[in-house]
Scaffold this motif. Structure first.
Motif, short mmCIF file in Angstrom:
data_model
loop_
_atom_site.label_atom_id
_atom_site.label_comp_id
_atom_site.label_asym_id
_atom_site.label_seq_id
_atom_site.Cartn_x
_atom_site.Cartn_y
_atom_site.Cartn_z
N HIS A 34 48.47 -74.01 27.36
CA HIS A 34 49.32 -73.55 28.47
C HIS A 34 48.59 -73.75 29.79
CE1 HIS A 34 52.45 -71.80 26.01
NE2 HIS A 34 51.52 -71.32 25.23
N LEU A 35 49.37 -73.90 30.86
CA LEU A 35 48.77 -74.00 32.19
C LEU A 35 48.63 -72.59 32.74
CD1 LEU A 35 50.84 -76.95 33.68
CD2 LEU A 35 48.52 -77.01 32.78
N ILE A 86 49.90 -62.40 22.43
CA ILE A 86 51.11 -63.23 22.55
C ILE A 86 50.82 -64.68 22.22
CG2 ILE A 86 52.24 -61.78 24.27
CD1 ILE A 86 51.37 -64.02 26.31
N PRO A 90 56.72 -67.82 22.92
CA PRO A 90 57.19 -69.05 23.57
C PRO A 90 56.61 -69.24 24.97
CG PRO A 90 58.95 -67.43 23.39
CD PRO A 90 57.80 -66.90 22.63
N VAL A 91 56.82 -70.46 25.50
CA VAL A 91 56.25 -70.83 26.79
C VAL A 91 56.64 -69.84 27.89
CG1 VAL A 91 56.11 -72.65 28.52
CG2 VAL A 91 56.36 -73.25 26.14
N LEU A 92 57.90 -69.43 27.87
CA LEU A 92 58.38 -68.56 28.95
C LEU A 92 57.57 -67.27 29.01
CD1 LEU A 92 60.57 -68.39 31.13
CD2 LEU A 92 61.87 -67.00 29.56
N SER A 93 57.25 -66.69 27.85
CA SER A 93 56.46 -65.45 27.84
C SER A 93 55.10 -65.69 28.47
CB SER A 93 56.27 -64.95 26.41
OG SER A 93 57.50 -64.83 25.77
N VAL A 95 54.28 -68.03 30.68
CA VAL A 95 54.41 -68.21 32.13
C VAL A 95 54.58 -66.85 32.80
CG1 VAL A 95 55.82 -69.20 33.94
CG2 VAL A 95 55.31 -70.54 31.92
N ALA A 96 55.43 -65.99 32.20
CA ALA A 96 55.66 -64.68 32.80
C ALA A 96 54.38 -63.85 32.84
CB ALA A 96 56.76 -63.94 32.03
N VAL A 97 53.59 -63.92 31.76
CA VAL A 97 52.35 -63.14 31.73
C VAL A 97 51.36 -63.67 32.78
CG1 VAL A 97 50.28 -62.75 30.35
CG2 VAL A 97 52.52 -62.27 29.39
N ILE A 99 52.14 -65.11 35.54
CA ILE A 99 52.65 -64.69 36.84
C ILE A 99 52.31 -63.22 37.08
CG2 ILE A 99 54.75 -64.39 38.21
CD1 ILE A 99 54.03 -67.27 37.79
#
Lengths: 292, 334
Positions: A34-35, A86, A90-93, A95-97, A99
């Motif tokens: 992940h980025l 986590i 998924p990717v969205l989780s 990204v949210a973390v 952020i």
């Protein structure tokens, strides 16, 4: 011509910072896929720790080493506490973390050290190097530190058991686990190293952009551009990409009126989108293959 | 390796009998219509902003929740919508309701065009490209050659519209009803879109692109169209936001706005349209609440909440509502 040469060298110097951030991004990407959008804020927070130590009267280089150590520990802790639970989400989780982390670190730094812009010392001084004015001592120092860092990382990954284990864990986690490598801890180690590299980049760029909680957003964007340009799967590529981005940014700022000066972030945007569309694996990365 | 967004809320539980659902909707609408007569003006203003955010979040949800594409760049579309509306009203005296369709179309075109290269980007790469777009937007808005139109760093100030036809409403009340009207239309349209053949194609692409293609779905077309429609929703929200706040400036549309929309999406529940209202209320009221806990630490409290939410309640409000409905139904059967 002289201006061109001077700006290219200055670009290379800032490029080393982008290269370091790109390197940190690539290390995290290799470890967890992940980025890390909070990479810049982590570096900013580390730089504030260094500033605080220096304010308390610690000599620069001791503060430097202490900050790198603290950042390493911090990176490992973040991985253990926040990302471990986590890891299969998924990717969205993710990204949210990331952020969320970004918001926490930014706000915490503003709360502890306030949002006023602070000067940050340089250990190299700002006198022109060799008297010809092409490059000043701090810029030369930035380049030297980055080269040292690269040599260290190369040696670490090439010649040590832990480095080999980390590469194995990133390359093929399942097989690595089967031969007895603790993949989870290798990931945490990668996070720690990424945080430490980010801390070095933060301390090197702070004398130029000055210290404040929002100082890293632009640098992070250029770091992403560098990482994508060089290829997210290649540490060497990340460094080369970061240097290219630094030079392009500086030359565009000097020679293209209006656009170069006022649209610096847009240049990064164009680089990112262009590379992703035309050569998604970057200059030195491996193409990603999907089995369907 | 298919890493897509969380499963959408299961429709069979969330879609009870038609009468029950319509009755619930009508009751909610009635409450929404009565609210501005019982609360203070400032709260009306805040509720209006909740609706504005909800429209933007529905837009993001169409893209992320139903089509599986990520965006950290929706602040750019919001900004474009806001600026189109503000410039039309400021420079050519457009009536404010007429700015909404123009802003929507402008954003649709921009979103569609941005979606074309984005077609080749998946998951985290798309997040990255849109992240860059969000960070670049304020700089583009400040660009000096455009200053005559955009007002540069200062931005544009807009007049607050009065209630038409001599209706006995305050300006805040009127704007609330106007926004509510637009919100209801946009929500119904989004609901119908998702329930249509197009919506099923969008979801098929999200769930399995290869299978979708082999069934004859034109992936490139649908993906860029979804990007366009998503931008259109967010642009209309931006235009409404500009009218409600009466002010646009580059620094209102930073990366932080994209974060806000993303948080609203995750809080409301990915892939569940009514979740946008929970999300909109969350992103408007929780930062205020966080500020009341500690003034300097509001961002940190906000961040902790995001992370906790991902840990404890990854399906957001949609998961809560679903659990509540399931329990209710189990009760009935006994």
């Amino acid at each position: 011509m002289e201006l061109f040469l001077q700006q290219t060298l200055a670009g290379l110097a800032t490029g080393t910072i982008y290269a370091c951030i790109a390197l940190a991004i690539v290390m995290t990407y290799q470890a967890i896929g992940h980025l890390n959008f909070a990479q810049g804020e982590m570096a900013m927070f580390s730089t504030f720790i260094a500033w605080q130590l220096i304010q308390w009267g610690t000599p620069y280089w001791i503060a430097f080493l202490a900050t790198v150590a603290v950042s390493f520990a911090g990176g490992v802790l973040i991985e253990r506490i926040v990302l471990r639970p986590i890891q299969h989400a998924p990717v969205l989780s993710h990204v949210a973390v990331f952020i969320g982390l970004l918001a926490i670190l930014n706000s915490l730094a503003g709360f502890i050290w306030d949002f006023n812009v602070k000067p940050f010392p340089t250990p190299f001084g700002t006198a022109p190097l060799l008297g010809n004015g092409f490059i000043d001592a701090h810029q030369a120092g930035m380049i030297a530190i980055t080269l040292l860092l690269l040599a260290f990382l190369y040696g670490f990954f090439r010649f040590t058991r832990v480095g080999l284990a980390m590469r194995a864990a990133a390359h093929d986690p399942v097989s690595a686990r089967l031969v007895g490598i603790r993949v989870g801890w290798m990931t945490a180690l990668g996070w720690g190293m990424a945080a430490a590299i980010g801390a070095i980049a933060g301390m090197m760029i702070a004398p130029i952009v000055f210290l404040e909680p929002n100082m890293m957003l632009g640098v992070l964007l250029y770091g992403f551009a560098g990482a994508v340009l060089g290829g997210l799967s290649s540490p060497v590529g990340a460094v080369i990409g970061g240097l290219i981005v630094g030079v392009v940014e500086n030359l565009a700022g000097t020679f293209i009126p209006v656009i170069g000066g006022e649209l610096k972030f847009t240049i990064a945007l164009v680089i990112i989108v262009a590379v992703l569309v035309m050569k998604p694996q970057g200059l030195l990365g491996r193409p990603v293959l999907h089995r369907v | 390796m298919l890493e897509s967004v969380p499963e959408p809320a299961v429709p069979d539980v969330l879609a009870p009998s038609l009468i029950g659902r319509n009755g619930l909707m009508l009751a909610l609408l009635a409450v929404a219509l009565l609210l501005p007569f019982v609360v203070q003006n400032f709260l009306i203003f805040q509720l209006t902003l909740v609706l504005v955010y909800a429209i933007a979040i529905i837009g993001l949800n169409l893209l992320t929740g139903f089509n599986g594409q990520f965006s950290l760049g929706h602040s750019a579309f919001y900004a474009l919508g806001a600026y189109v509306a503000a410039m039309l009203m400021d420079k050519v005296d457009f009536p404010y309701p007429a700015t909404l369709p123009v802003a929507g179309i402008a954003c649709f075109v921009f979103g569609f065009l941005f979606g074309l290269p984005a077609l080749r980007l998946e998951g985290v790469y798309l997040a990255l490209a849109t992240f860059a777009l969000a960070v670049a937007t304020p700089q583009i808005l400040k660009l000096s050659p455009l200053e005559y139109w955009t007002g540069g760093v200062q931005g544009i100030v807009i007049n607050k519209p009065d209630a038409p036809f001599g209706l006995p409403l305050t300006q805040d009340q009127w704007l609330y009803f106007f926004t509510l009207f637009v919100t209801v239309i946009m929500t119904v349209l989004a609901h119908n879109l998702v329930a249509s053949r197009t919506g099923r194609a969008m979801m098929a692409i999200r769930d399995n692109p290869t299978a979708a293609r082999s069934m004859g779905i034109n992936i490139a077309l649908y993906k860029s169209l979804t990007f366009g429609v998503s931008a259109l929703y967010t642009g209309i929200a931006g235009a409404l936001g500009a009218i409600v706040v009466q002010f646009v400036a580059p620094d209102s549309f930073t990366f932080l706005l994209s974060i806000t929309l993303l948080v609203g999406l995750v809080v409301g529940g990915v892939g569940w349209i009514p979740g946008a209202f929970f999300g909109g209320a969350f992103v408007l009221f929780v930062p205020n609440f966080a500020e009341s806990i500690s003034k300097g630490l509001s961002g940190a409290v906000y961040g902790v909440m995001i992370i906790l939410l991902i840990f404890v309640l990854p399906t957001g409000a949609s998961g809560l509502v679903r659990a509540a409905l399931q329990r209710l139904r189990a009760h009935k059967i006994q």
